[in-house]
Write a protein that holds these residues in place. Structure first.
Motif, mmCIF file in Angstrom:
data_model
loop_
_atom_site.group_PDB
_atom_site.id
_atom_site.type_symbol
_atom_site.label_atom_id
_atom_site.label_comp_id
_atom_site.label_asym_id
_atom_site.label_seq_id
_atom_site.Cartn_x
_atom_site.Cartn_y
_atom_site.Cartn_z
ATOM 1 N N TYR A 326 84.635 49.969 75.285
ATOM 2 C CA TYR A 326 84.866 50.809 73.825
ATOM 3 C C TYR A 326 84.727 49.730 72.854
ATOM 4 N N GLY A 327 84.030 49.678 72.177
ATOM 5 C CA GLY A 327 83.752 48.701 70.860
ATOM 6 C C GLY A 327 82.890 47.571 71.132
ATOM 7 N N ARG A 328 81.640 48.223 71.705
ATOM 8 C CA ARG A 328 80.864 47.522 72.361
ATOM 9 C C ARG A 328 79.609 47.559 71.218
ATOM 10 N N THR A 329 79.188 48.032 70.215
ATOM 11 C CA THR A 329 78.219 48.809 69.042
ATOM 12 C C THR A 329 77.622 48.045 68.828
ATOM 13 N N GLY A 330 77.822 46.632 68.080
ATOM 14 C CA GLY A 330 77.114 45.141 68.013
ATOM 15 C C GLY A 330 76.134 45.137 69.035
ATOM 16 N N MET A 331 76.456 44.581 70.257
ATOM 17 C CA MET A 331 75.855 44.564 70.888
ATOM 18 C C MET A 331 74.463 44.842 71.405
ATOM 19 N N GLU A 332 74.977 46.087 70.702
ATOM 20 C CA GLU A 332 73.227 47.103 70.303
ATOM 21 C C GLU A 332 72.205 46.217 69.122
ATOM 22 N N LEU A 333 72.605 45.762 67.608
ATOM 23 C CA LEU A 333 72.609 45.434 67.284
ATOM 24 C C LEU A 333 71.482 44.191 67.804
ATOM 25 N N GLU A 334 72.244 43.508 68.344
ATOM 26 C CA GLU A 334 71.759 42.018 69.477
ATOM 27 C C GLU A 334 70.389 42.567 70.333
ATOM 28 N N LEU A 335 70.278 43.596 70.935
ATOM 29 C CA LEU A 335 69.767 44.099 71.656
ATOM 30 C C LEU A 335 68.855 44.559 70.738
ATOM 31 N N LEU A 336 68.140 44.924 69.728
ATOM 32 C CA LEU A 336 67.291 45.661 69.093
ATOM 33 C C LEU A 336 66.848 44.304 68.505
ATOM 34 N N VAL A 337 67.266 43.207 68.238
ATOM 35 C CA VAL A 337 66.838 41.793 67.782
ATOM 36 C C VAL A 337 66.391 41.113 68.656
ATOM 37 N N ALA A 338 66.770 40.866 69.652
ATOM 38 C CA ALA A 338 66.002 40.778 70.763
ATOM 39 C C ALA A 338 64.687 41.146 71.426
ATOM 40 N N ALA A 339 64.511 42.367 70.395
ATOM 41 C CA ALA A 339 63.300 43.506 70.694
ATOM 42 C C ALA A 339 62.278 43.480 69.509
ATOM 43 N N GLU A 384 72.572 35.918 59.452
ATOM 44 C CA GLU A 384 72.398 34.721 60.570
ATOM 45 C C GLU A 384 72.597 34.846 61.475
ATOM 46 N N ASP A 385 73.763 35.429 61.698
ATOM 47 C CA ASP A 385 73.793 35.409 63.094
ATOM 48 C C ASP A 385 74.340 36.808 63.172
ATOM 49 N N ILE A 386 73.480 37.807 64.423
ATOM 50 C CA ILE A 386 73.875 39.643 64.339
ATOM 51 C C ILE A 386 75.150 39.290 65.235
ATOM 52 N N ARG A 387 75.364 38.434 65.889
ATOM 53 C CA ARG A 387 76.276 38.218 67.032
ATOM 54 C C ARG A 387 77.447 38.305 66.804
ATOM 55 N N ILE A 388 77.499 37.957 65.144
ATOM 56 C CA ILE A 388 79.293 37.977 65.459
ATOM 57 C C ILE A 388 79.328 39.478 64.730
ATOM 58 N N LEU A 389 78.778 40.150 64.795
ATOM 59 C CA LEU A 389 79.810 41.914 64.938
ATOM 60 C C LEU A 389 80.193 42.433 66.437
#
Length: 425
Positions: A326-339, A384-389
């Motif tokens: 759990y606590g991995r919702t920030g990953m979805e935003l990184e993948l949306l940016v990759a898309a 600047e870097d969506i991965r910080i989430l």
């Protein structure tokens, strides 16, 4: 919580609408809600002032597709003691909140009592909506009935947590009755399975599960009650049948066709792509699953690009469950940016758009006067870097309803700069 207003000053404000950062902004919080947003103006003389030192202030994230208690729908396949399973769910809800998700929708497994416990302050967790179960026909997504027949119990084909109805219904009359039963037991939304799963090749991800007559009964009964229908569907013809029947969201949509996307755009159907689960299946699942999901993330990205091009409304969801943490919702935003989305667009999807998808836009989703003070204080800039989430070290604080739920805030002072002893939480 004191009645004295709290002023978060000197912040870089991302309000969730997708617009530019507002520098040196002040967010005034009174009780649970945001009272006012100021730009380089002095806070009220009565306020407790917290200088965030140029940190980023943004809305709490919203995850429209999670599973905090997937075990609850199939106790036979989870032999651990019930107390242990429930304790893990309490821990999962806390982990979700502390990762920065302040609002979430659980689409299968979470019994209503957990939502009430959060609302009453008994346990920490996001603002929650729950579907209780995944409504399915026999021999479909939720049918774990073993061929030996050994799991048949007095309550049904397999034992589920008290407080949850069994998921099966066959035929339009039974389908309508099942919706009524699920609503009676406290569901906020109806979740249905319209296609097979990526993890069970025998239950194909394109094959329709419900008939048109069953779909029509489900959607009609839910909408009569003013409740949305969230639909698990990977590809056509199942996804297209569901959209035409009037479901409110397509969950996953891995193989979203042009025809289906056009229908979704015209009807205003929401798309919750859950890119995370595609990635997890293709990398972390057992080898037998990885073998037929290797190209799943690539196809998913193509579906998202198609949806964006055609104007389909997109909301954020991960399909997070106990297998992947759990606590991995920030990953979805990184993948949306990759898309193909920008960082600002991805954040807006996981805040403003997702609040609209859940029908909660009057209370959450953006930083605006009158809404709940559900805020993240970040040490870095996600534009600047969506991965910080995804990195807890960048997360200074999580606030829900004006209350500090994770991290810390700098010491408060009065409007003249004098330090206050009282807590800012």
């Amino acid at each position: 919580m004191t009645n004295q207003p709290l002023a978060l000053v000197n912040g870089r404000l991302i309000d969730g609408t997708g617009g530019p950062v507002r520098e040196r902004a002040t967010v005034i919080i009174h009780g649970e809600r945001i009272a006012e947003i100021l730009d380089e103006q002095a806070p009220p003389a009565t306020a407790r002032v917290v200088d965030v030192g140029g940190a980023t202030i943004m809305p709490g994230l919203i995850d429209c597709h999670m599973h905090h208690a997937p075990w609850a729908q199939s106790l036979v396949t989870h032999p651990e003691p019930l107390g242990l399973l429930m304790s893990r769910t309490v821990s999962a809800l806390k982990e979700t909140l502390e990762s920065g998700v302040t609002t979430a929708r659980d689409l299968g497994g979470l019994e209503r009592g957990f939502v009430q416990a959060i609302d009453q302050g008994v346990i920490p967790g996001p603002r929650m909506q729950t579907s209780l179960i995944i409504v399915s026909p026999t021999n479909s997504l939720m049918d774990h009935h073993p061929v030996s027949g050994g799991a048949i119990t007095a309550r049904g084909r397999f034992e589920s947590l008290p407080g949850l109805p069994l998921p099966w219904c066959d035929g339009p009359v039974a389908a309508r009755a099942k919706v009524r039963e699920v609503l009676r037991m406290g569901a906020d939304v109806i979740k249905i399975a319209m296609t097979g799963s990526m993890t069970f090749p025998a239950r194909r991800p394109h094959r329709p599960l419900f008939t048109q007559e069953e779909l029509a009964a489900i959607v009609d009964e839910a909408h009569l009650e003013g409740v949305p229908v969230c639909c698990h569907a990977h590809g056509d013809p199942g996804a297209l049948m569901a959209v035409r029947a009037g479901v409110d969201t397509i969950e996953h949509g891995t193989y979203l066709s042009e025809e289906c996307a056009i229908e979704m755009a015209e009807r205003g159907t929401w798309y919750v792509p859950t890119m995370c689960i595609s990635t997890w299946h293709s990398t972390l699942s057992p080898e037998s699953v990885r073998a037929h999901t290797a190209k799943m993330p690539e196809r998913h990205q193509e579906s998202i690009a198609r949806a964006v091009r055609l104007g389909v409304r997109i909301a954020a969801g991960t399909d997070t469950n106990n297998r992947h943490g759990y606590g991995r919702t920030g990953m979805e935003l990184e993948l949306l940016v990759a898309a193909g989305l920008s960082e600002a667009q991805a954040i807006s999807v996981a805040t403003d758009a997702s609040s609209q998808c859940m029908g909660m836009e009057k209370d959450v989703g953006t930083i605006a006067a009158g809404k709940f003070a559900d805020l993240l204080i970040l040490k870095s800039d996600p534009y600047e870097d969506i991965r910080i989430l995804q990195d807890r070290s960048h997360l200074g604080a999580v606030m829900k309803g004006g209350e500090l739920m994770y991290g810390s805030l700098p010491p408060a002072s009065d409007a003249s700069g004098g330090r206050l002893v009282e807590s800012t939480a």
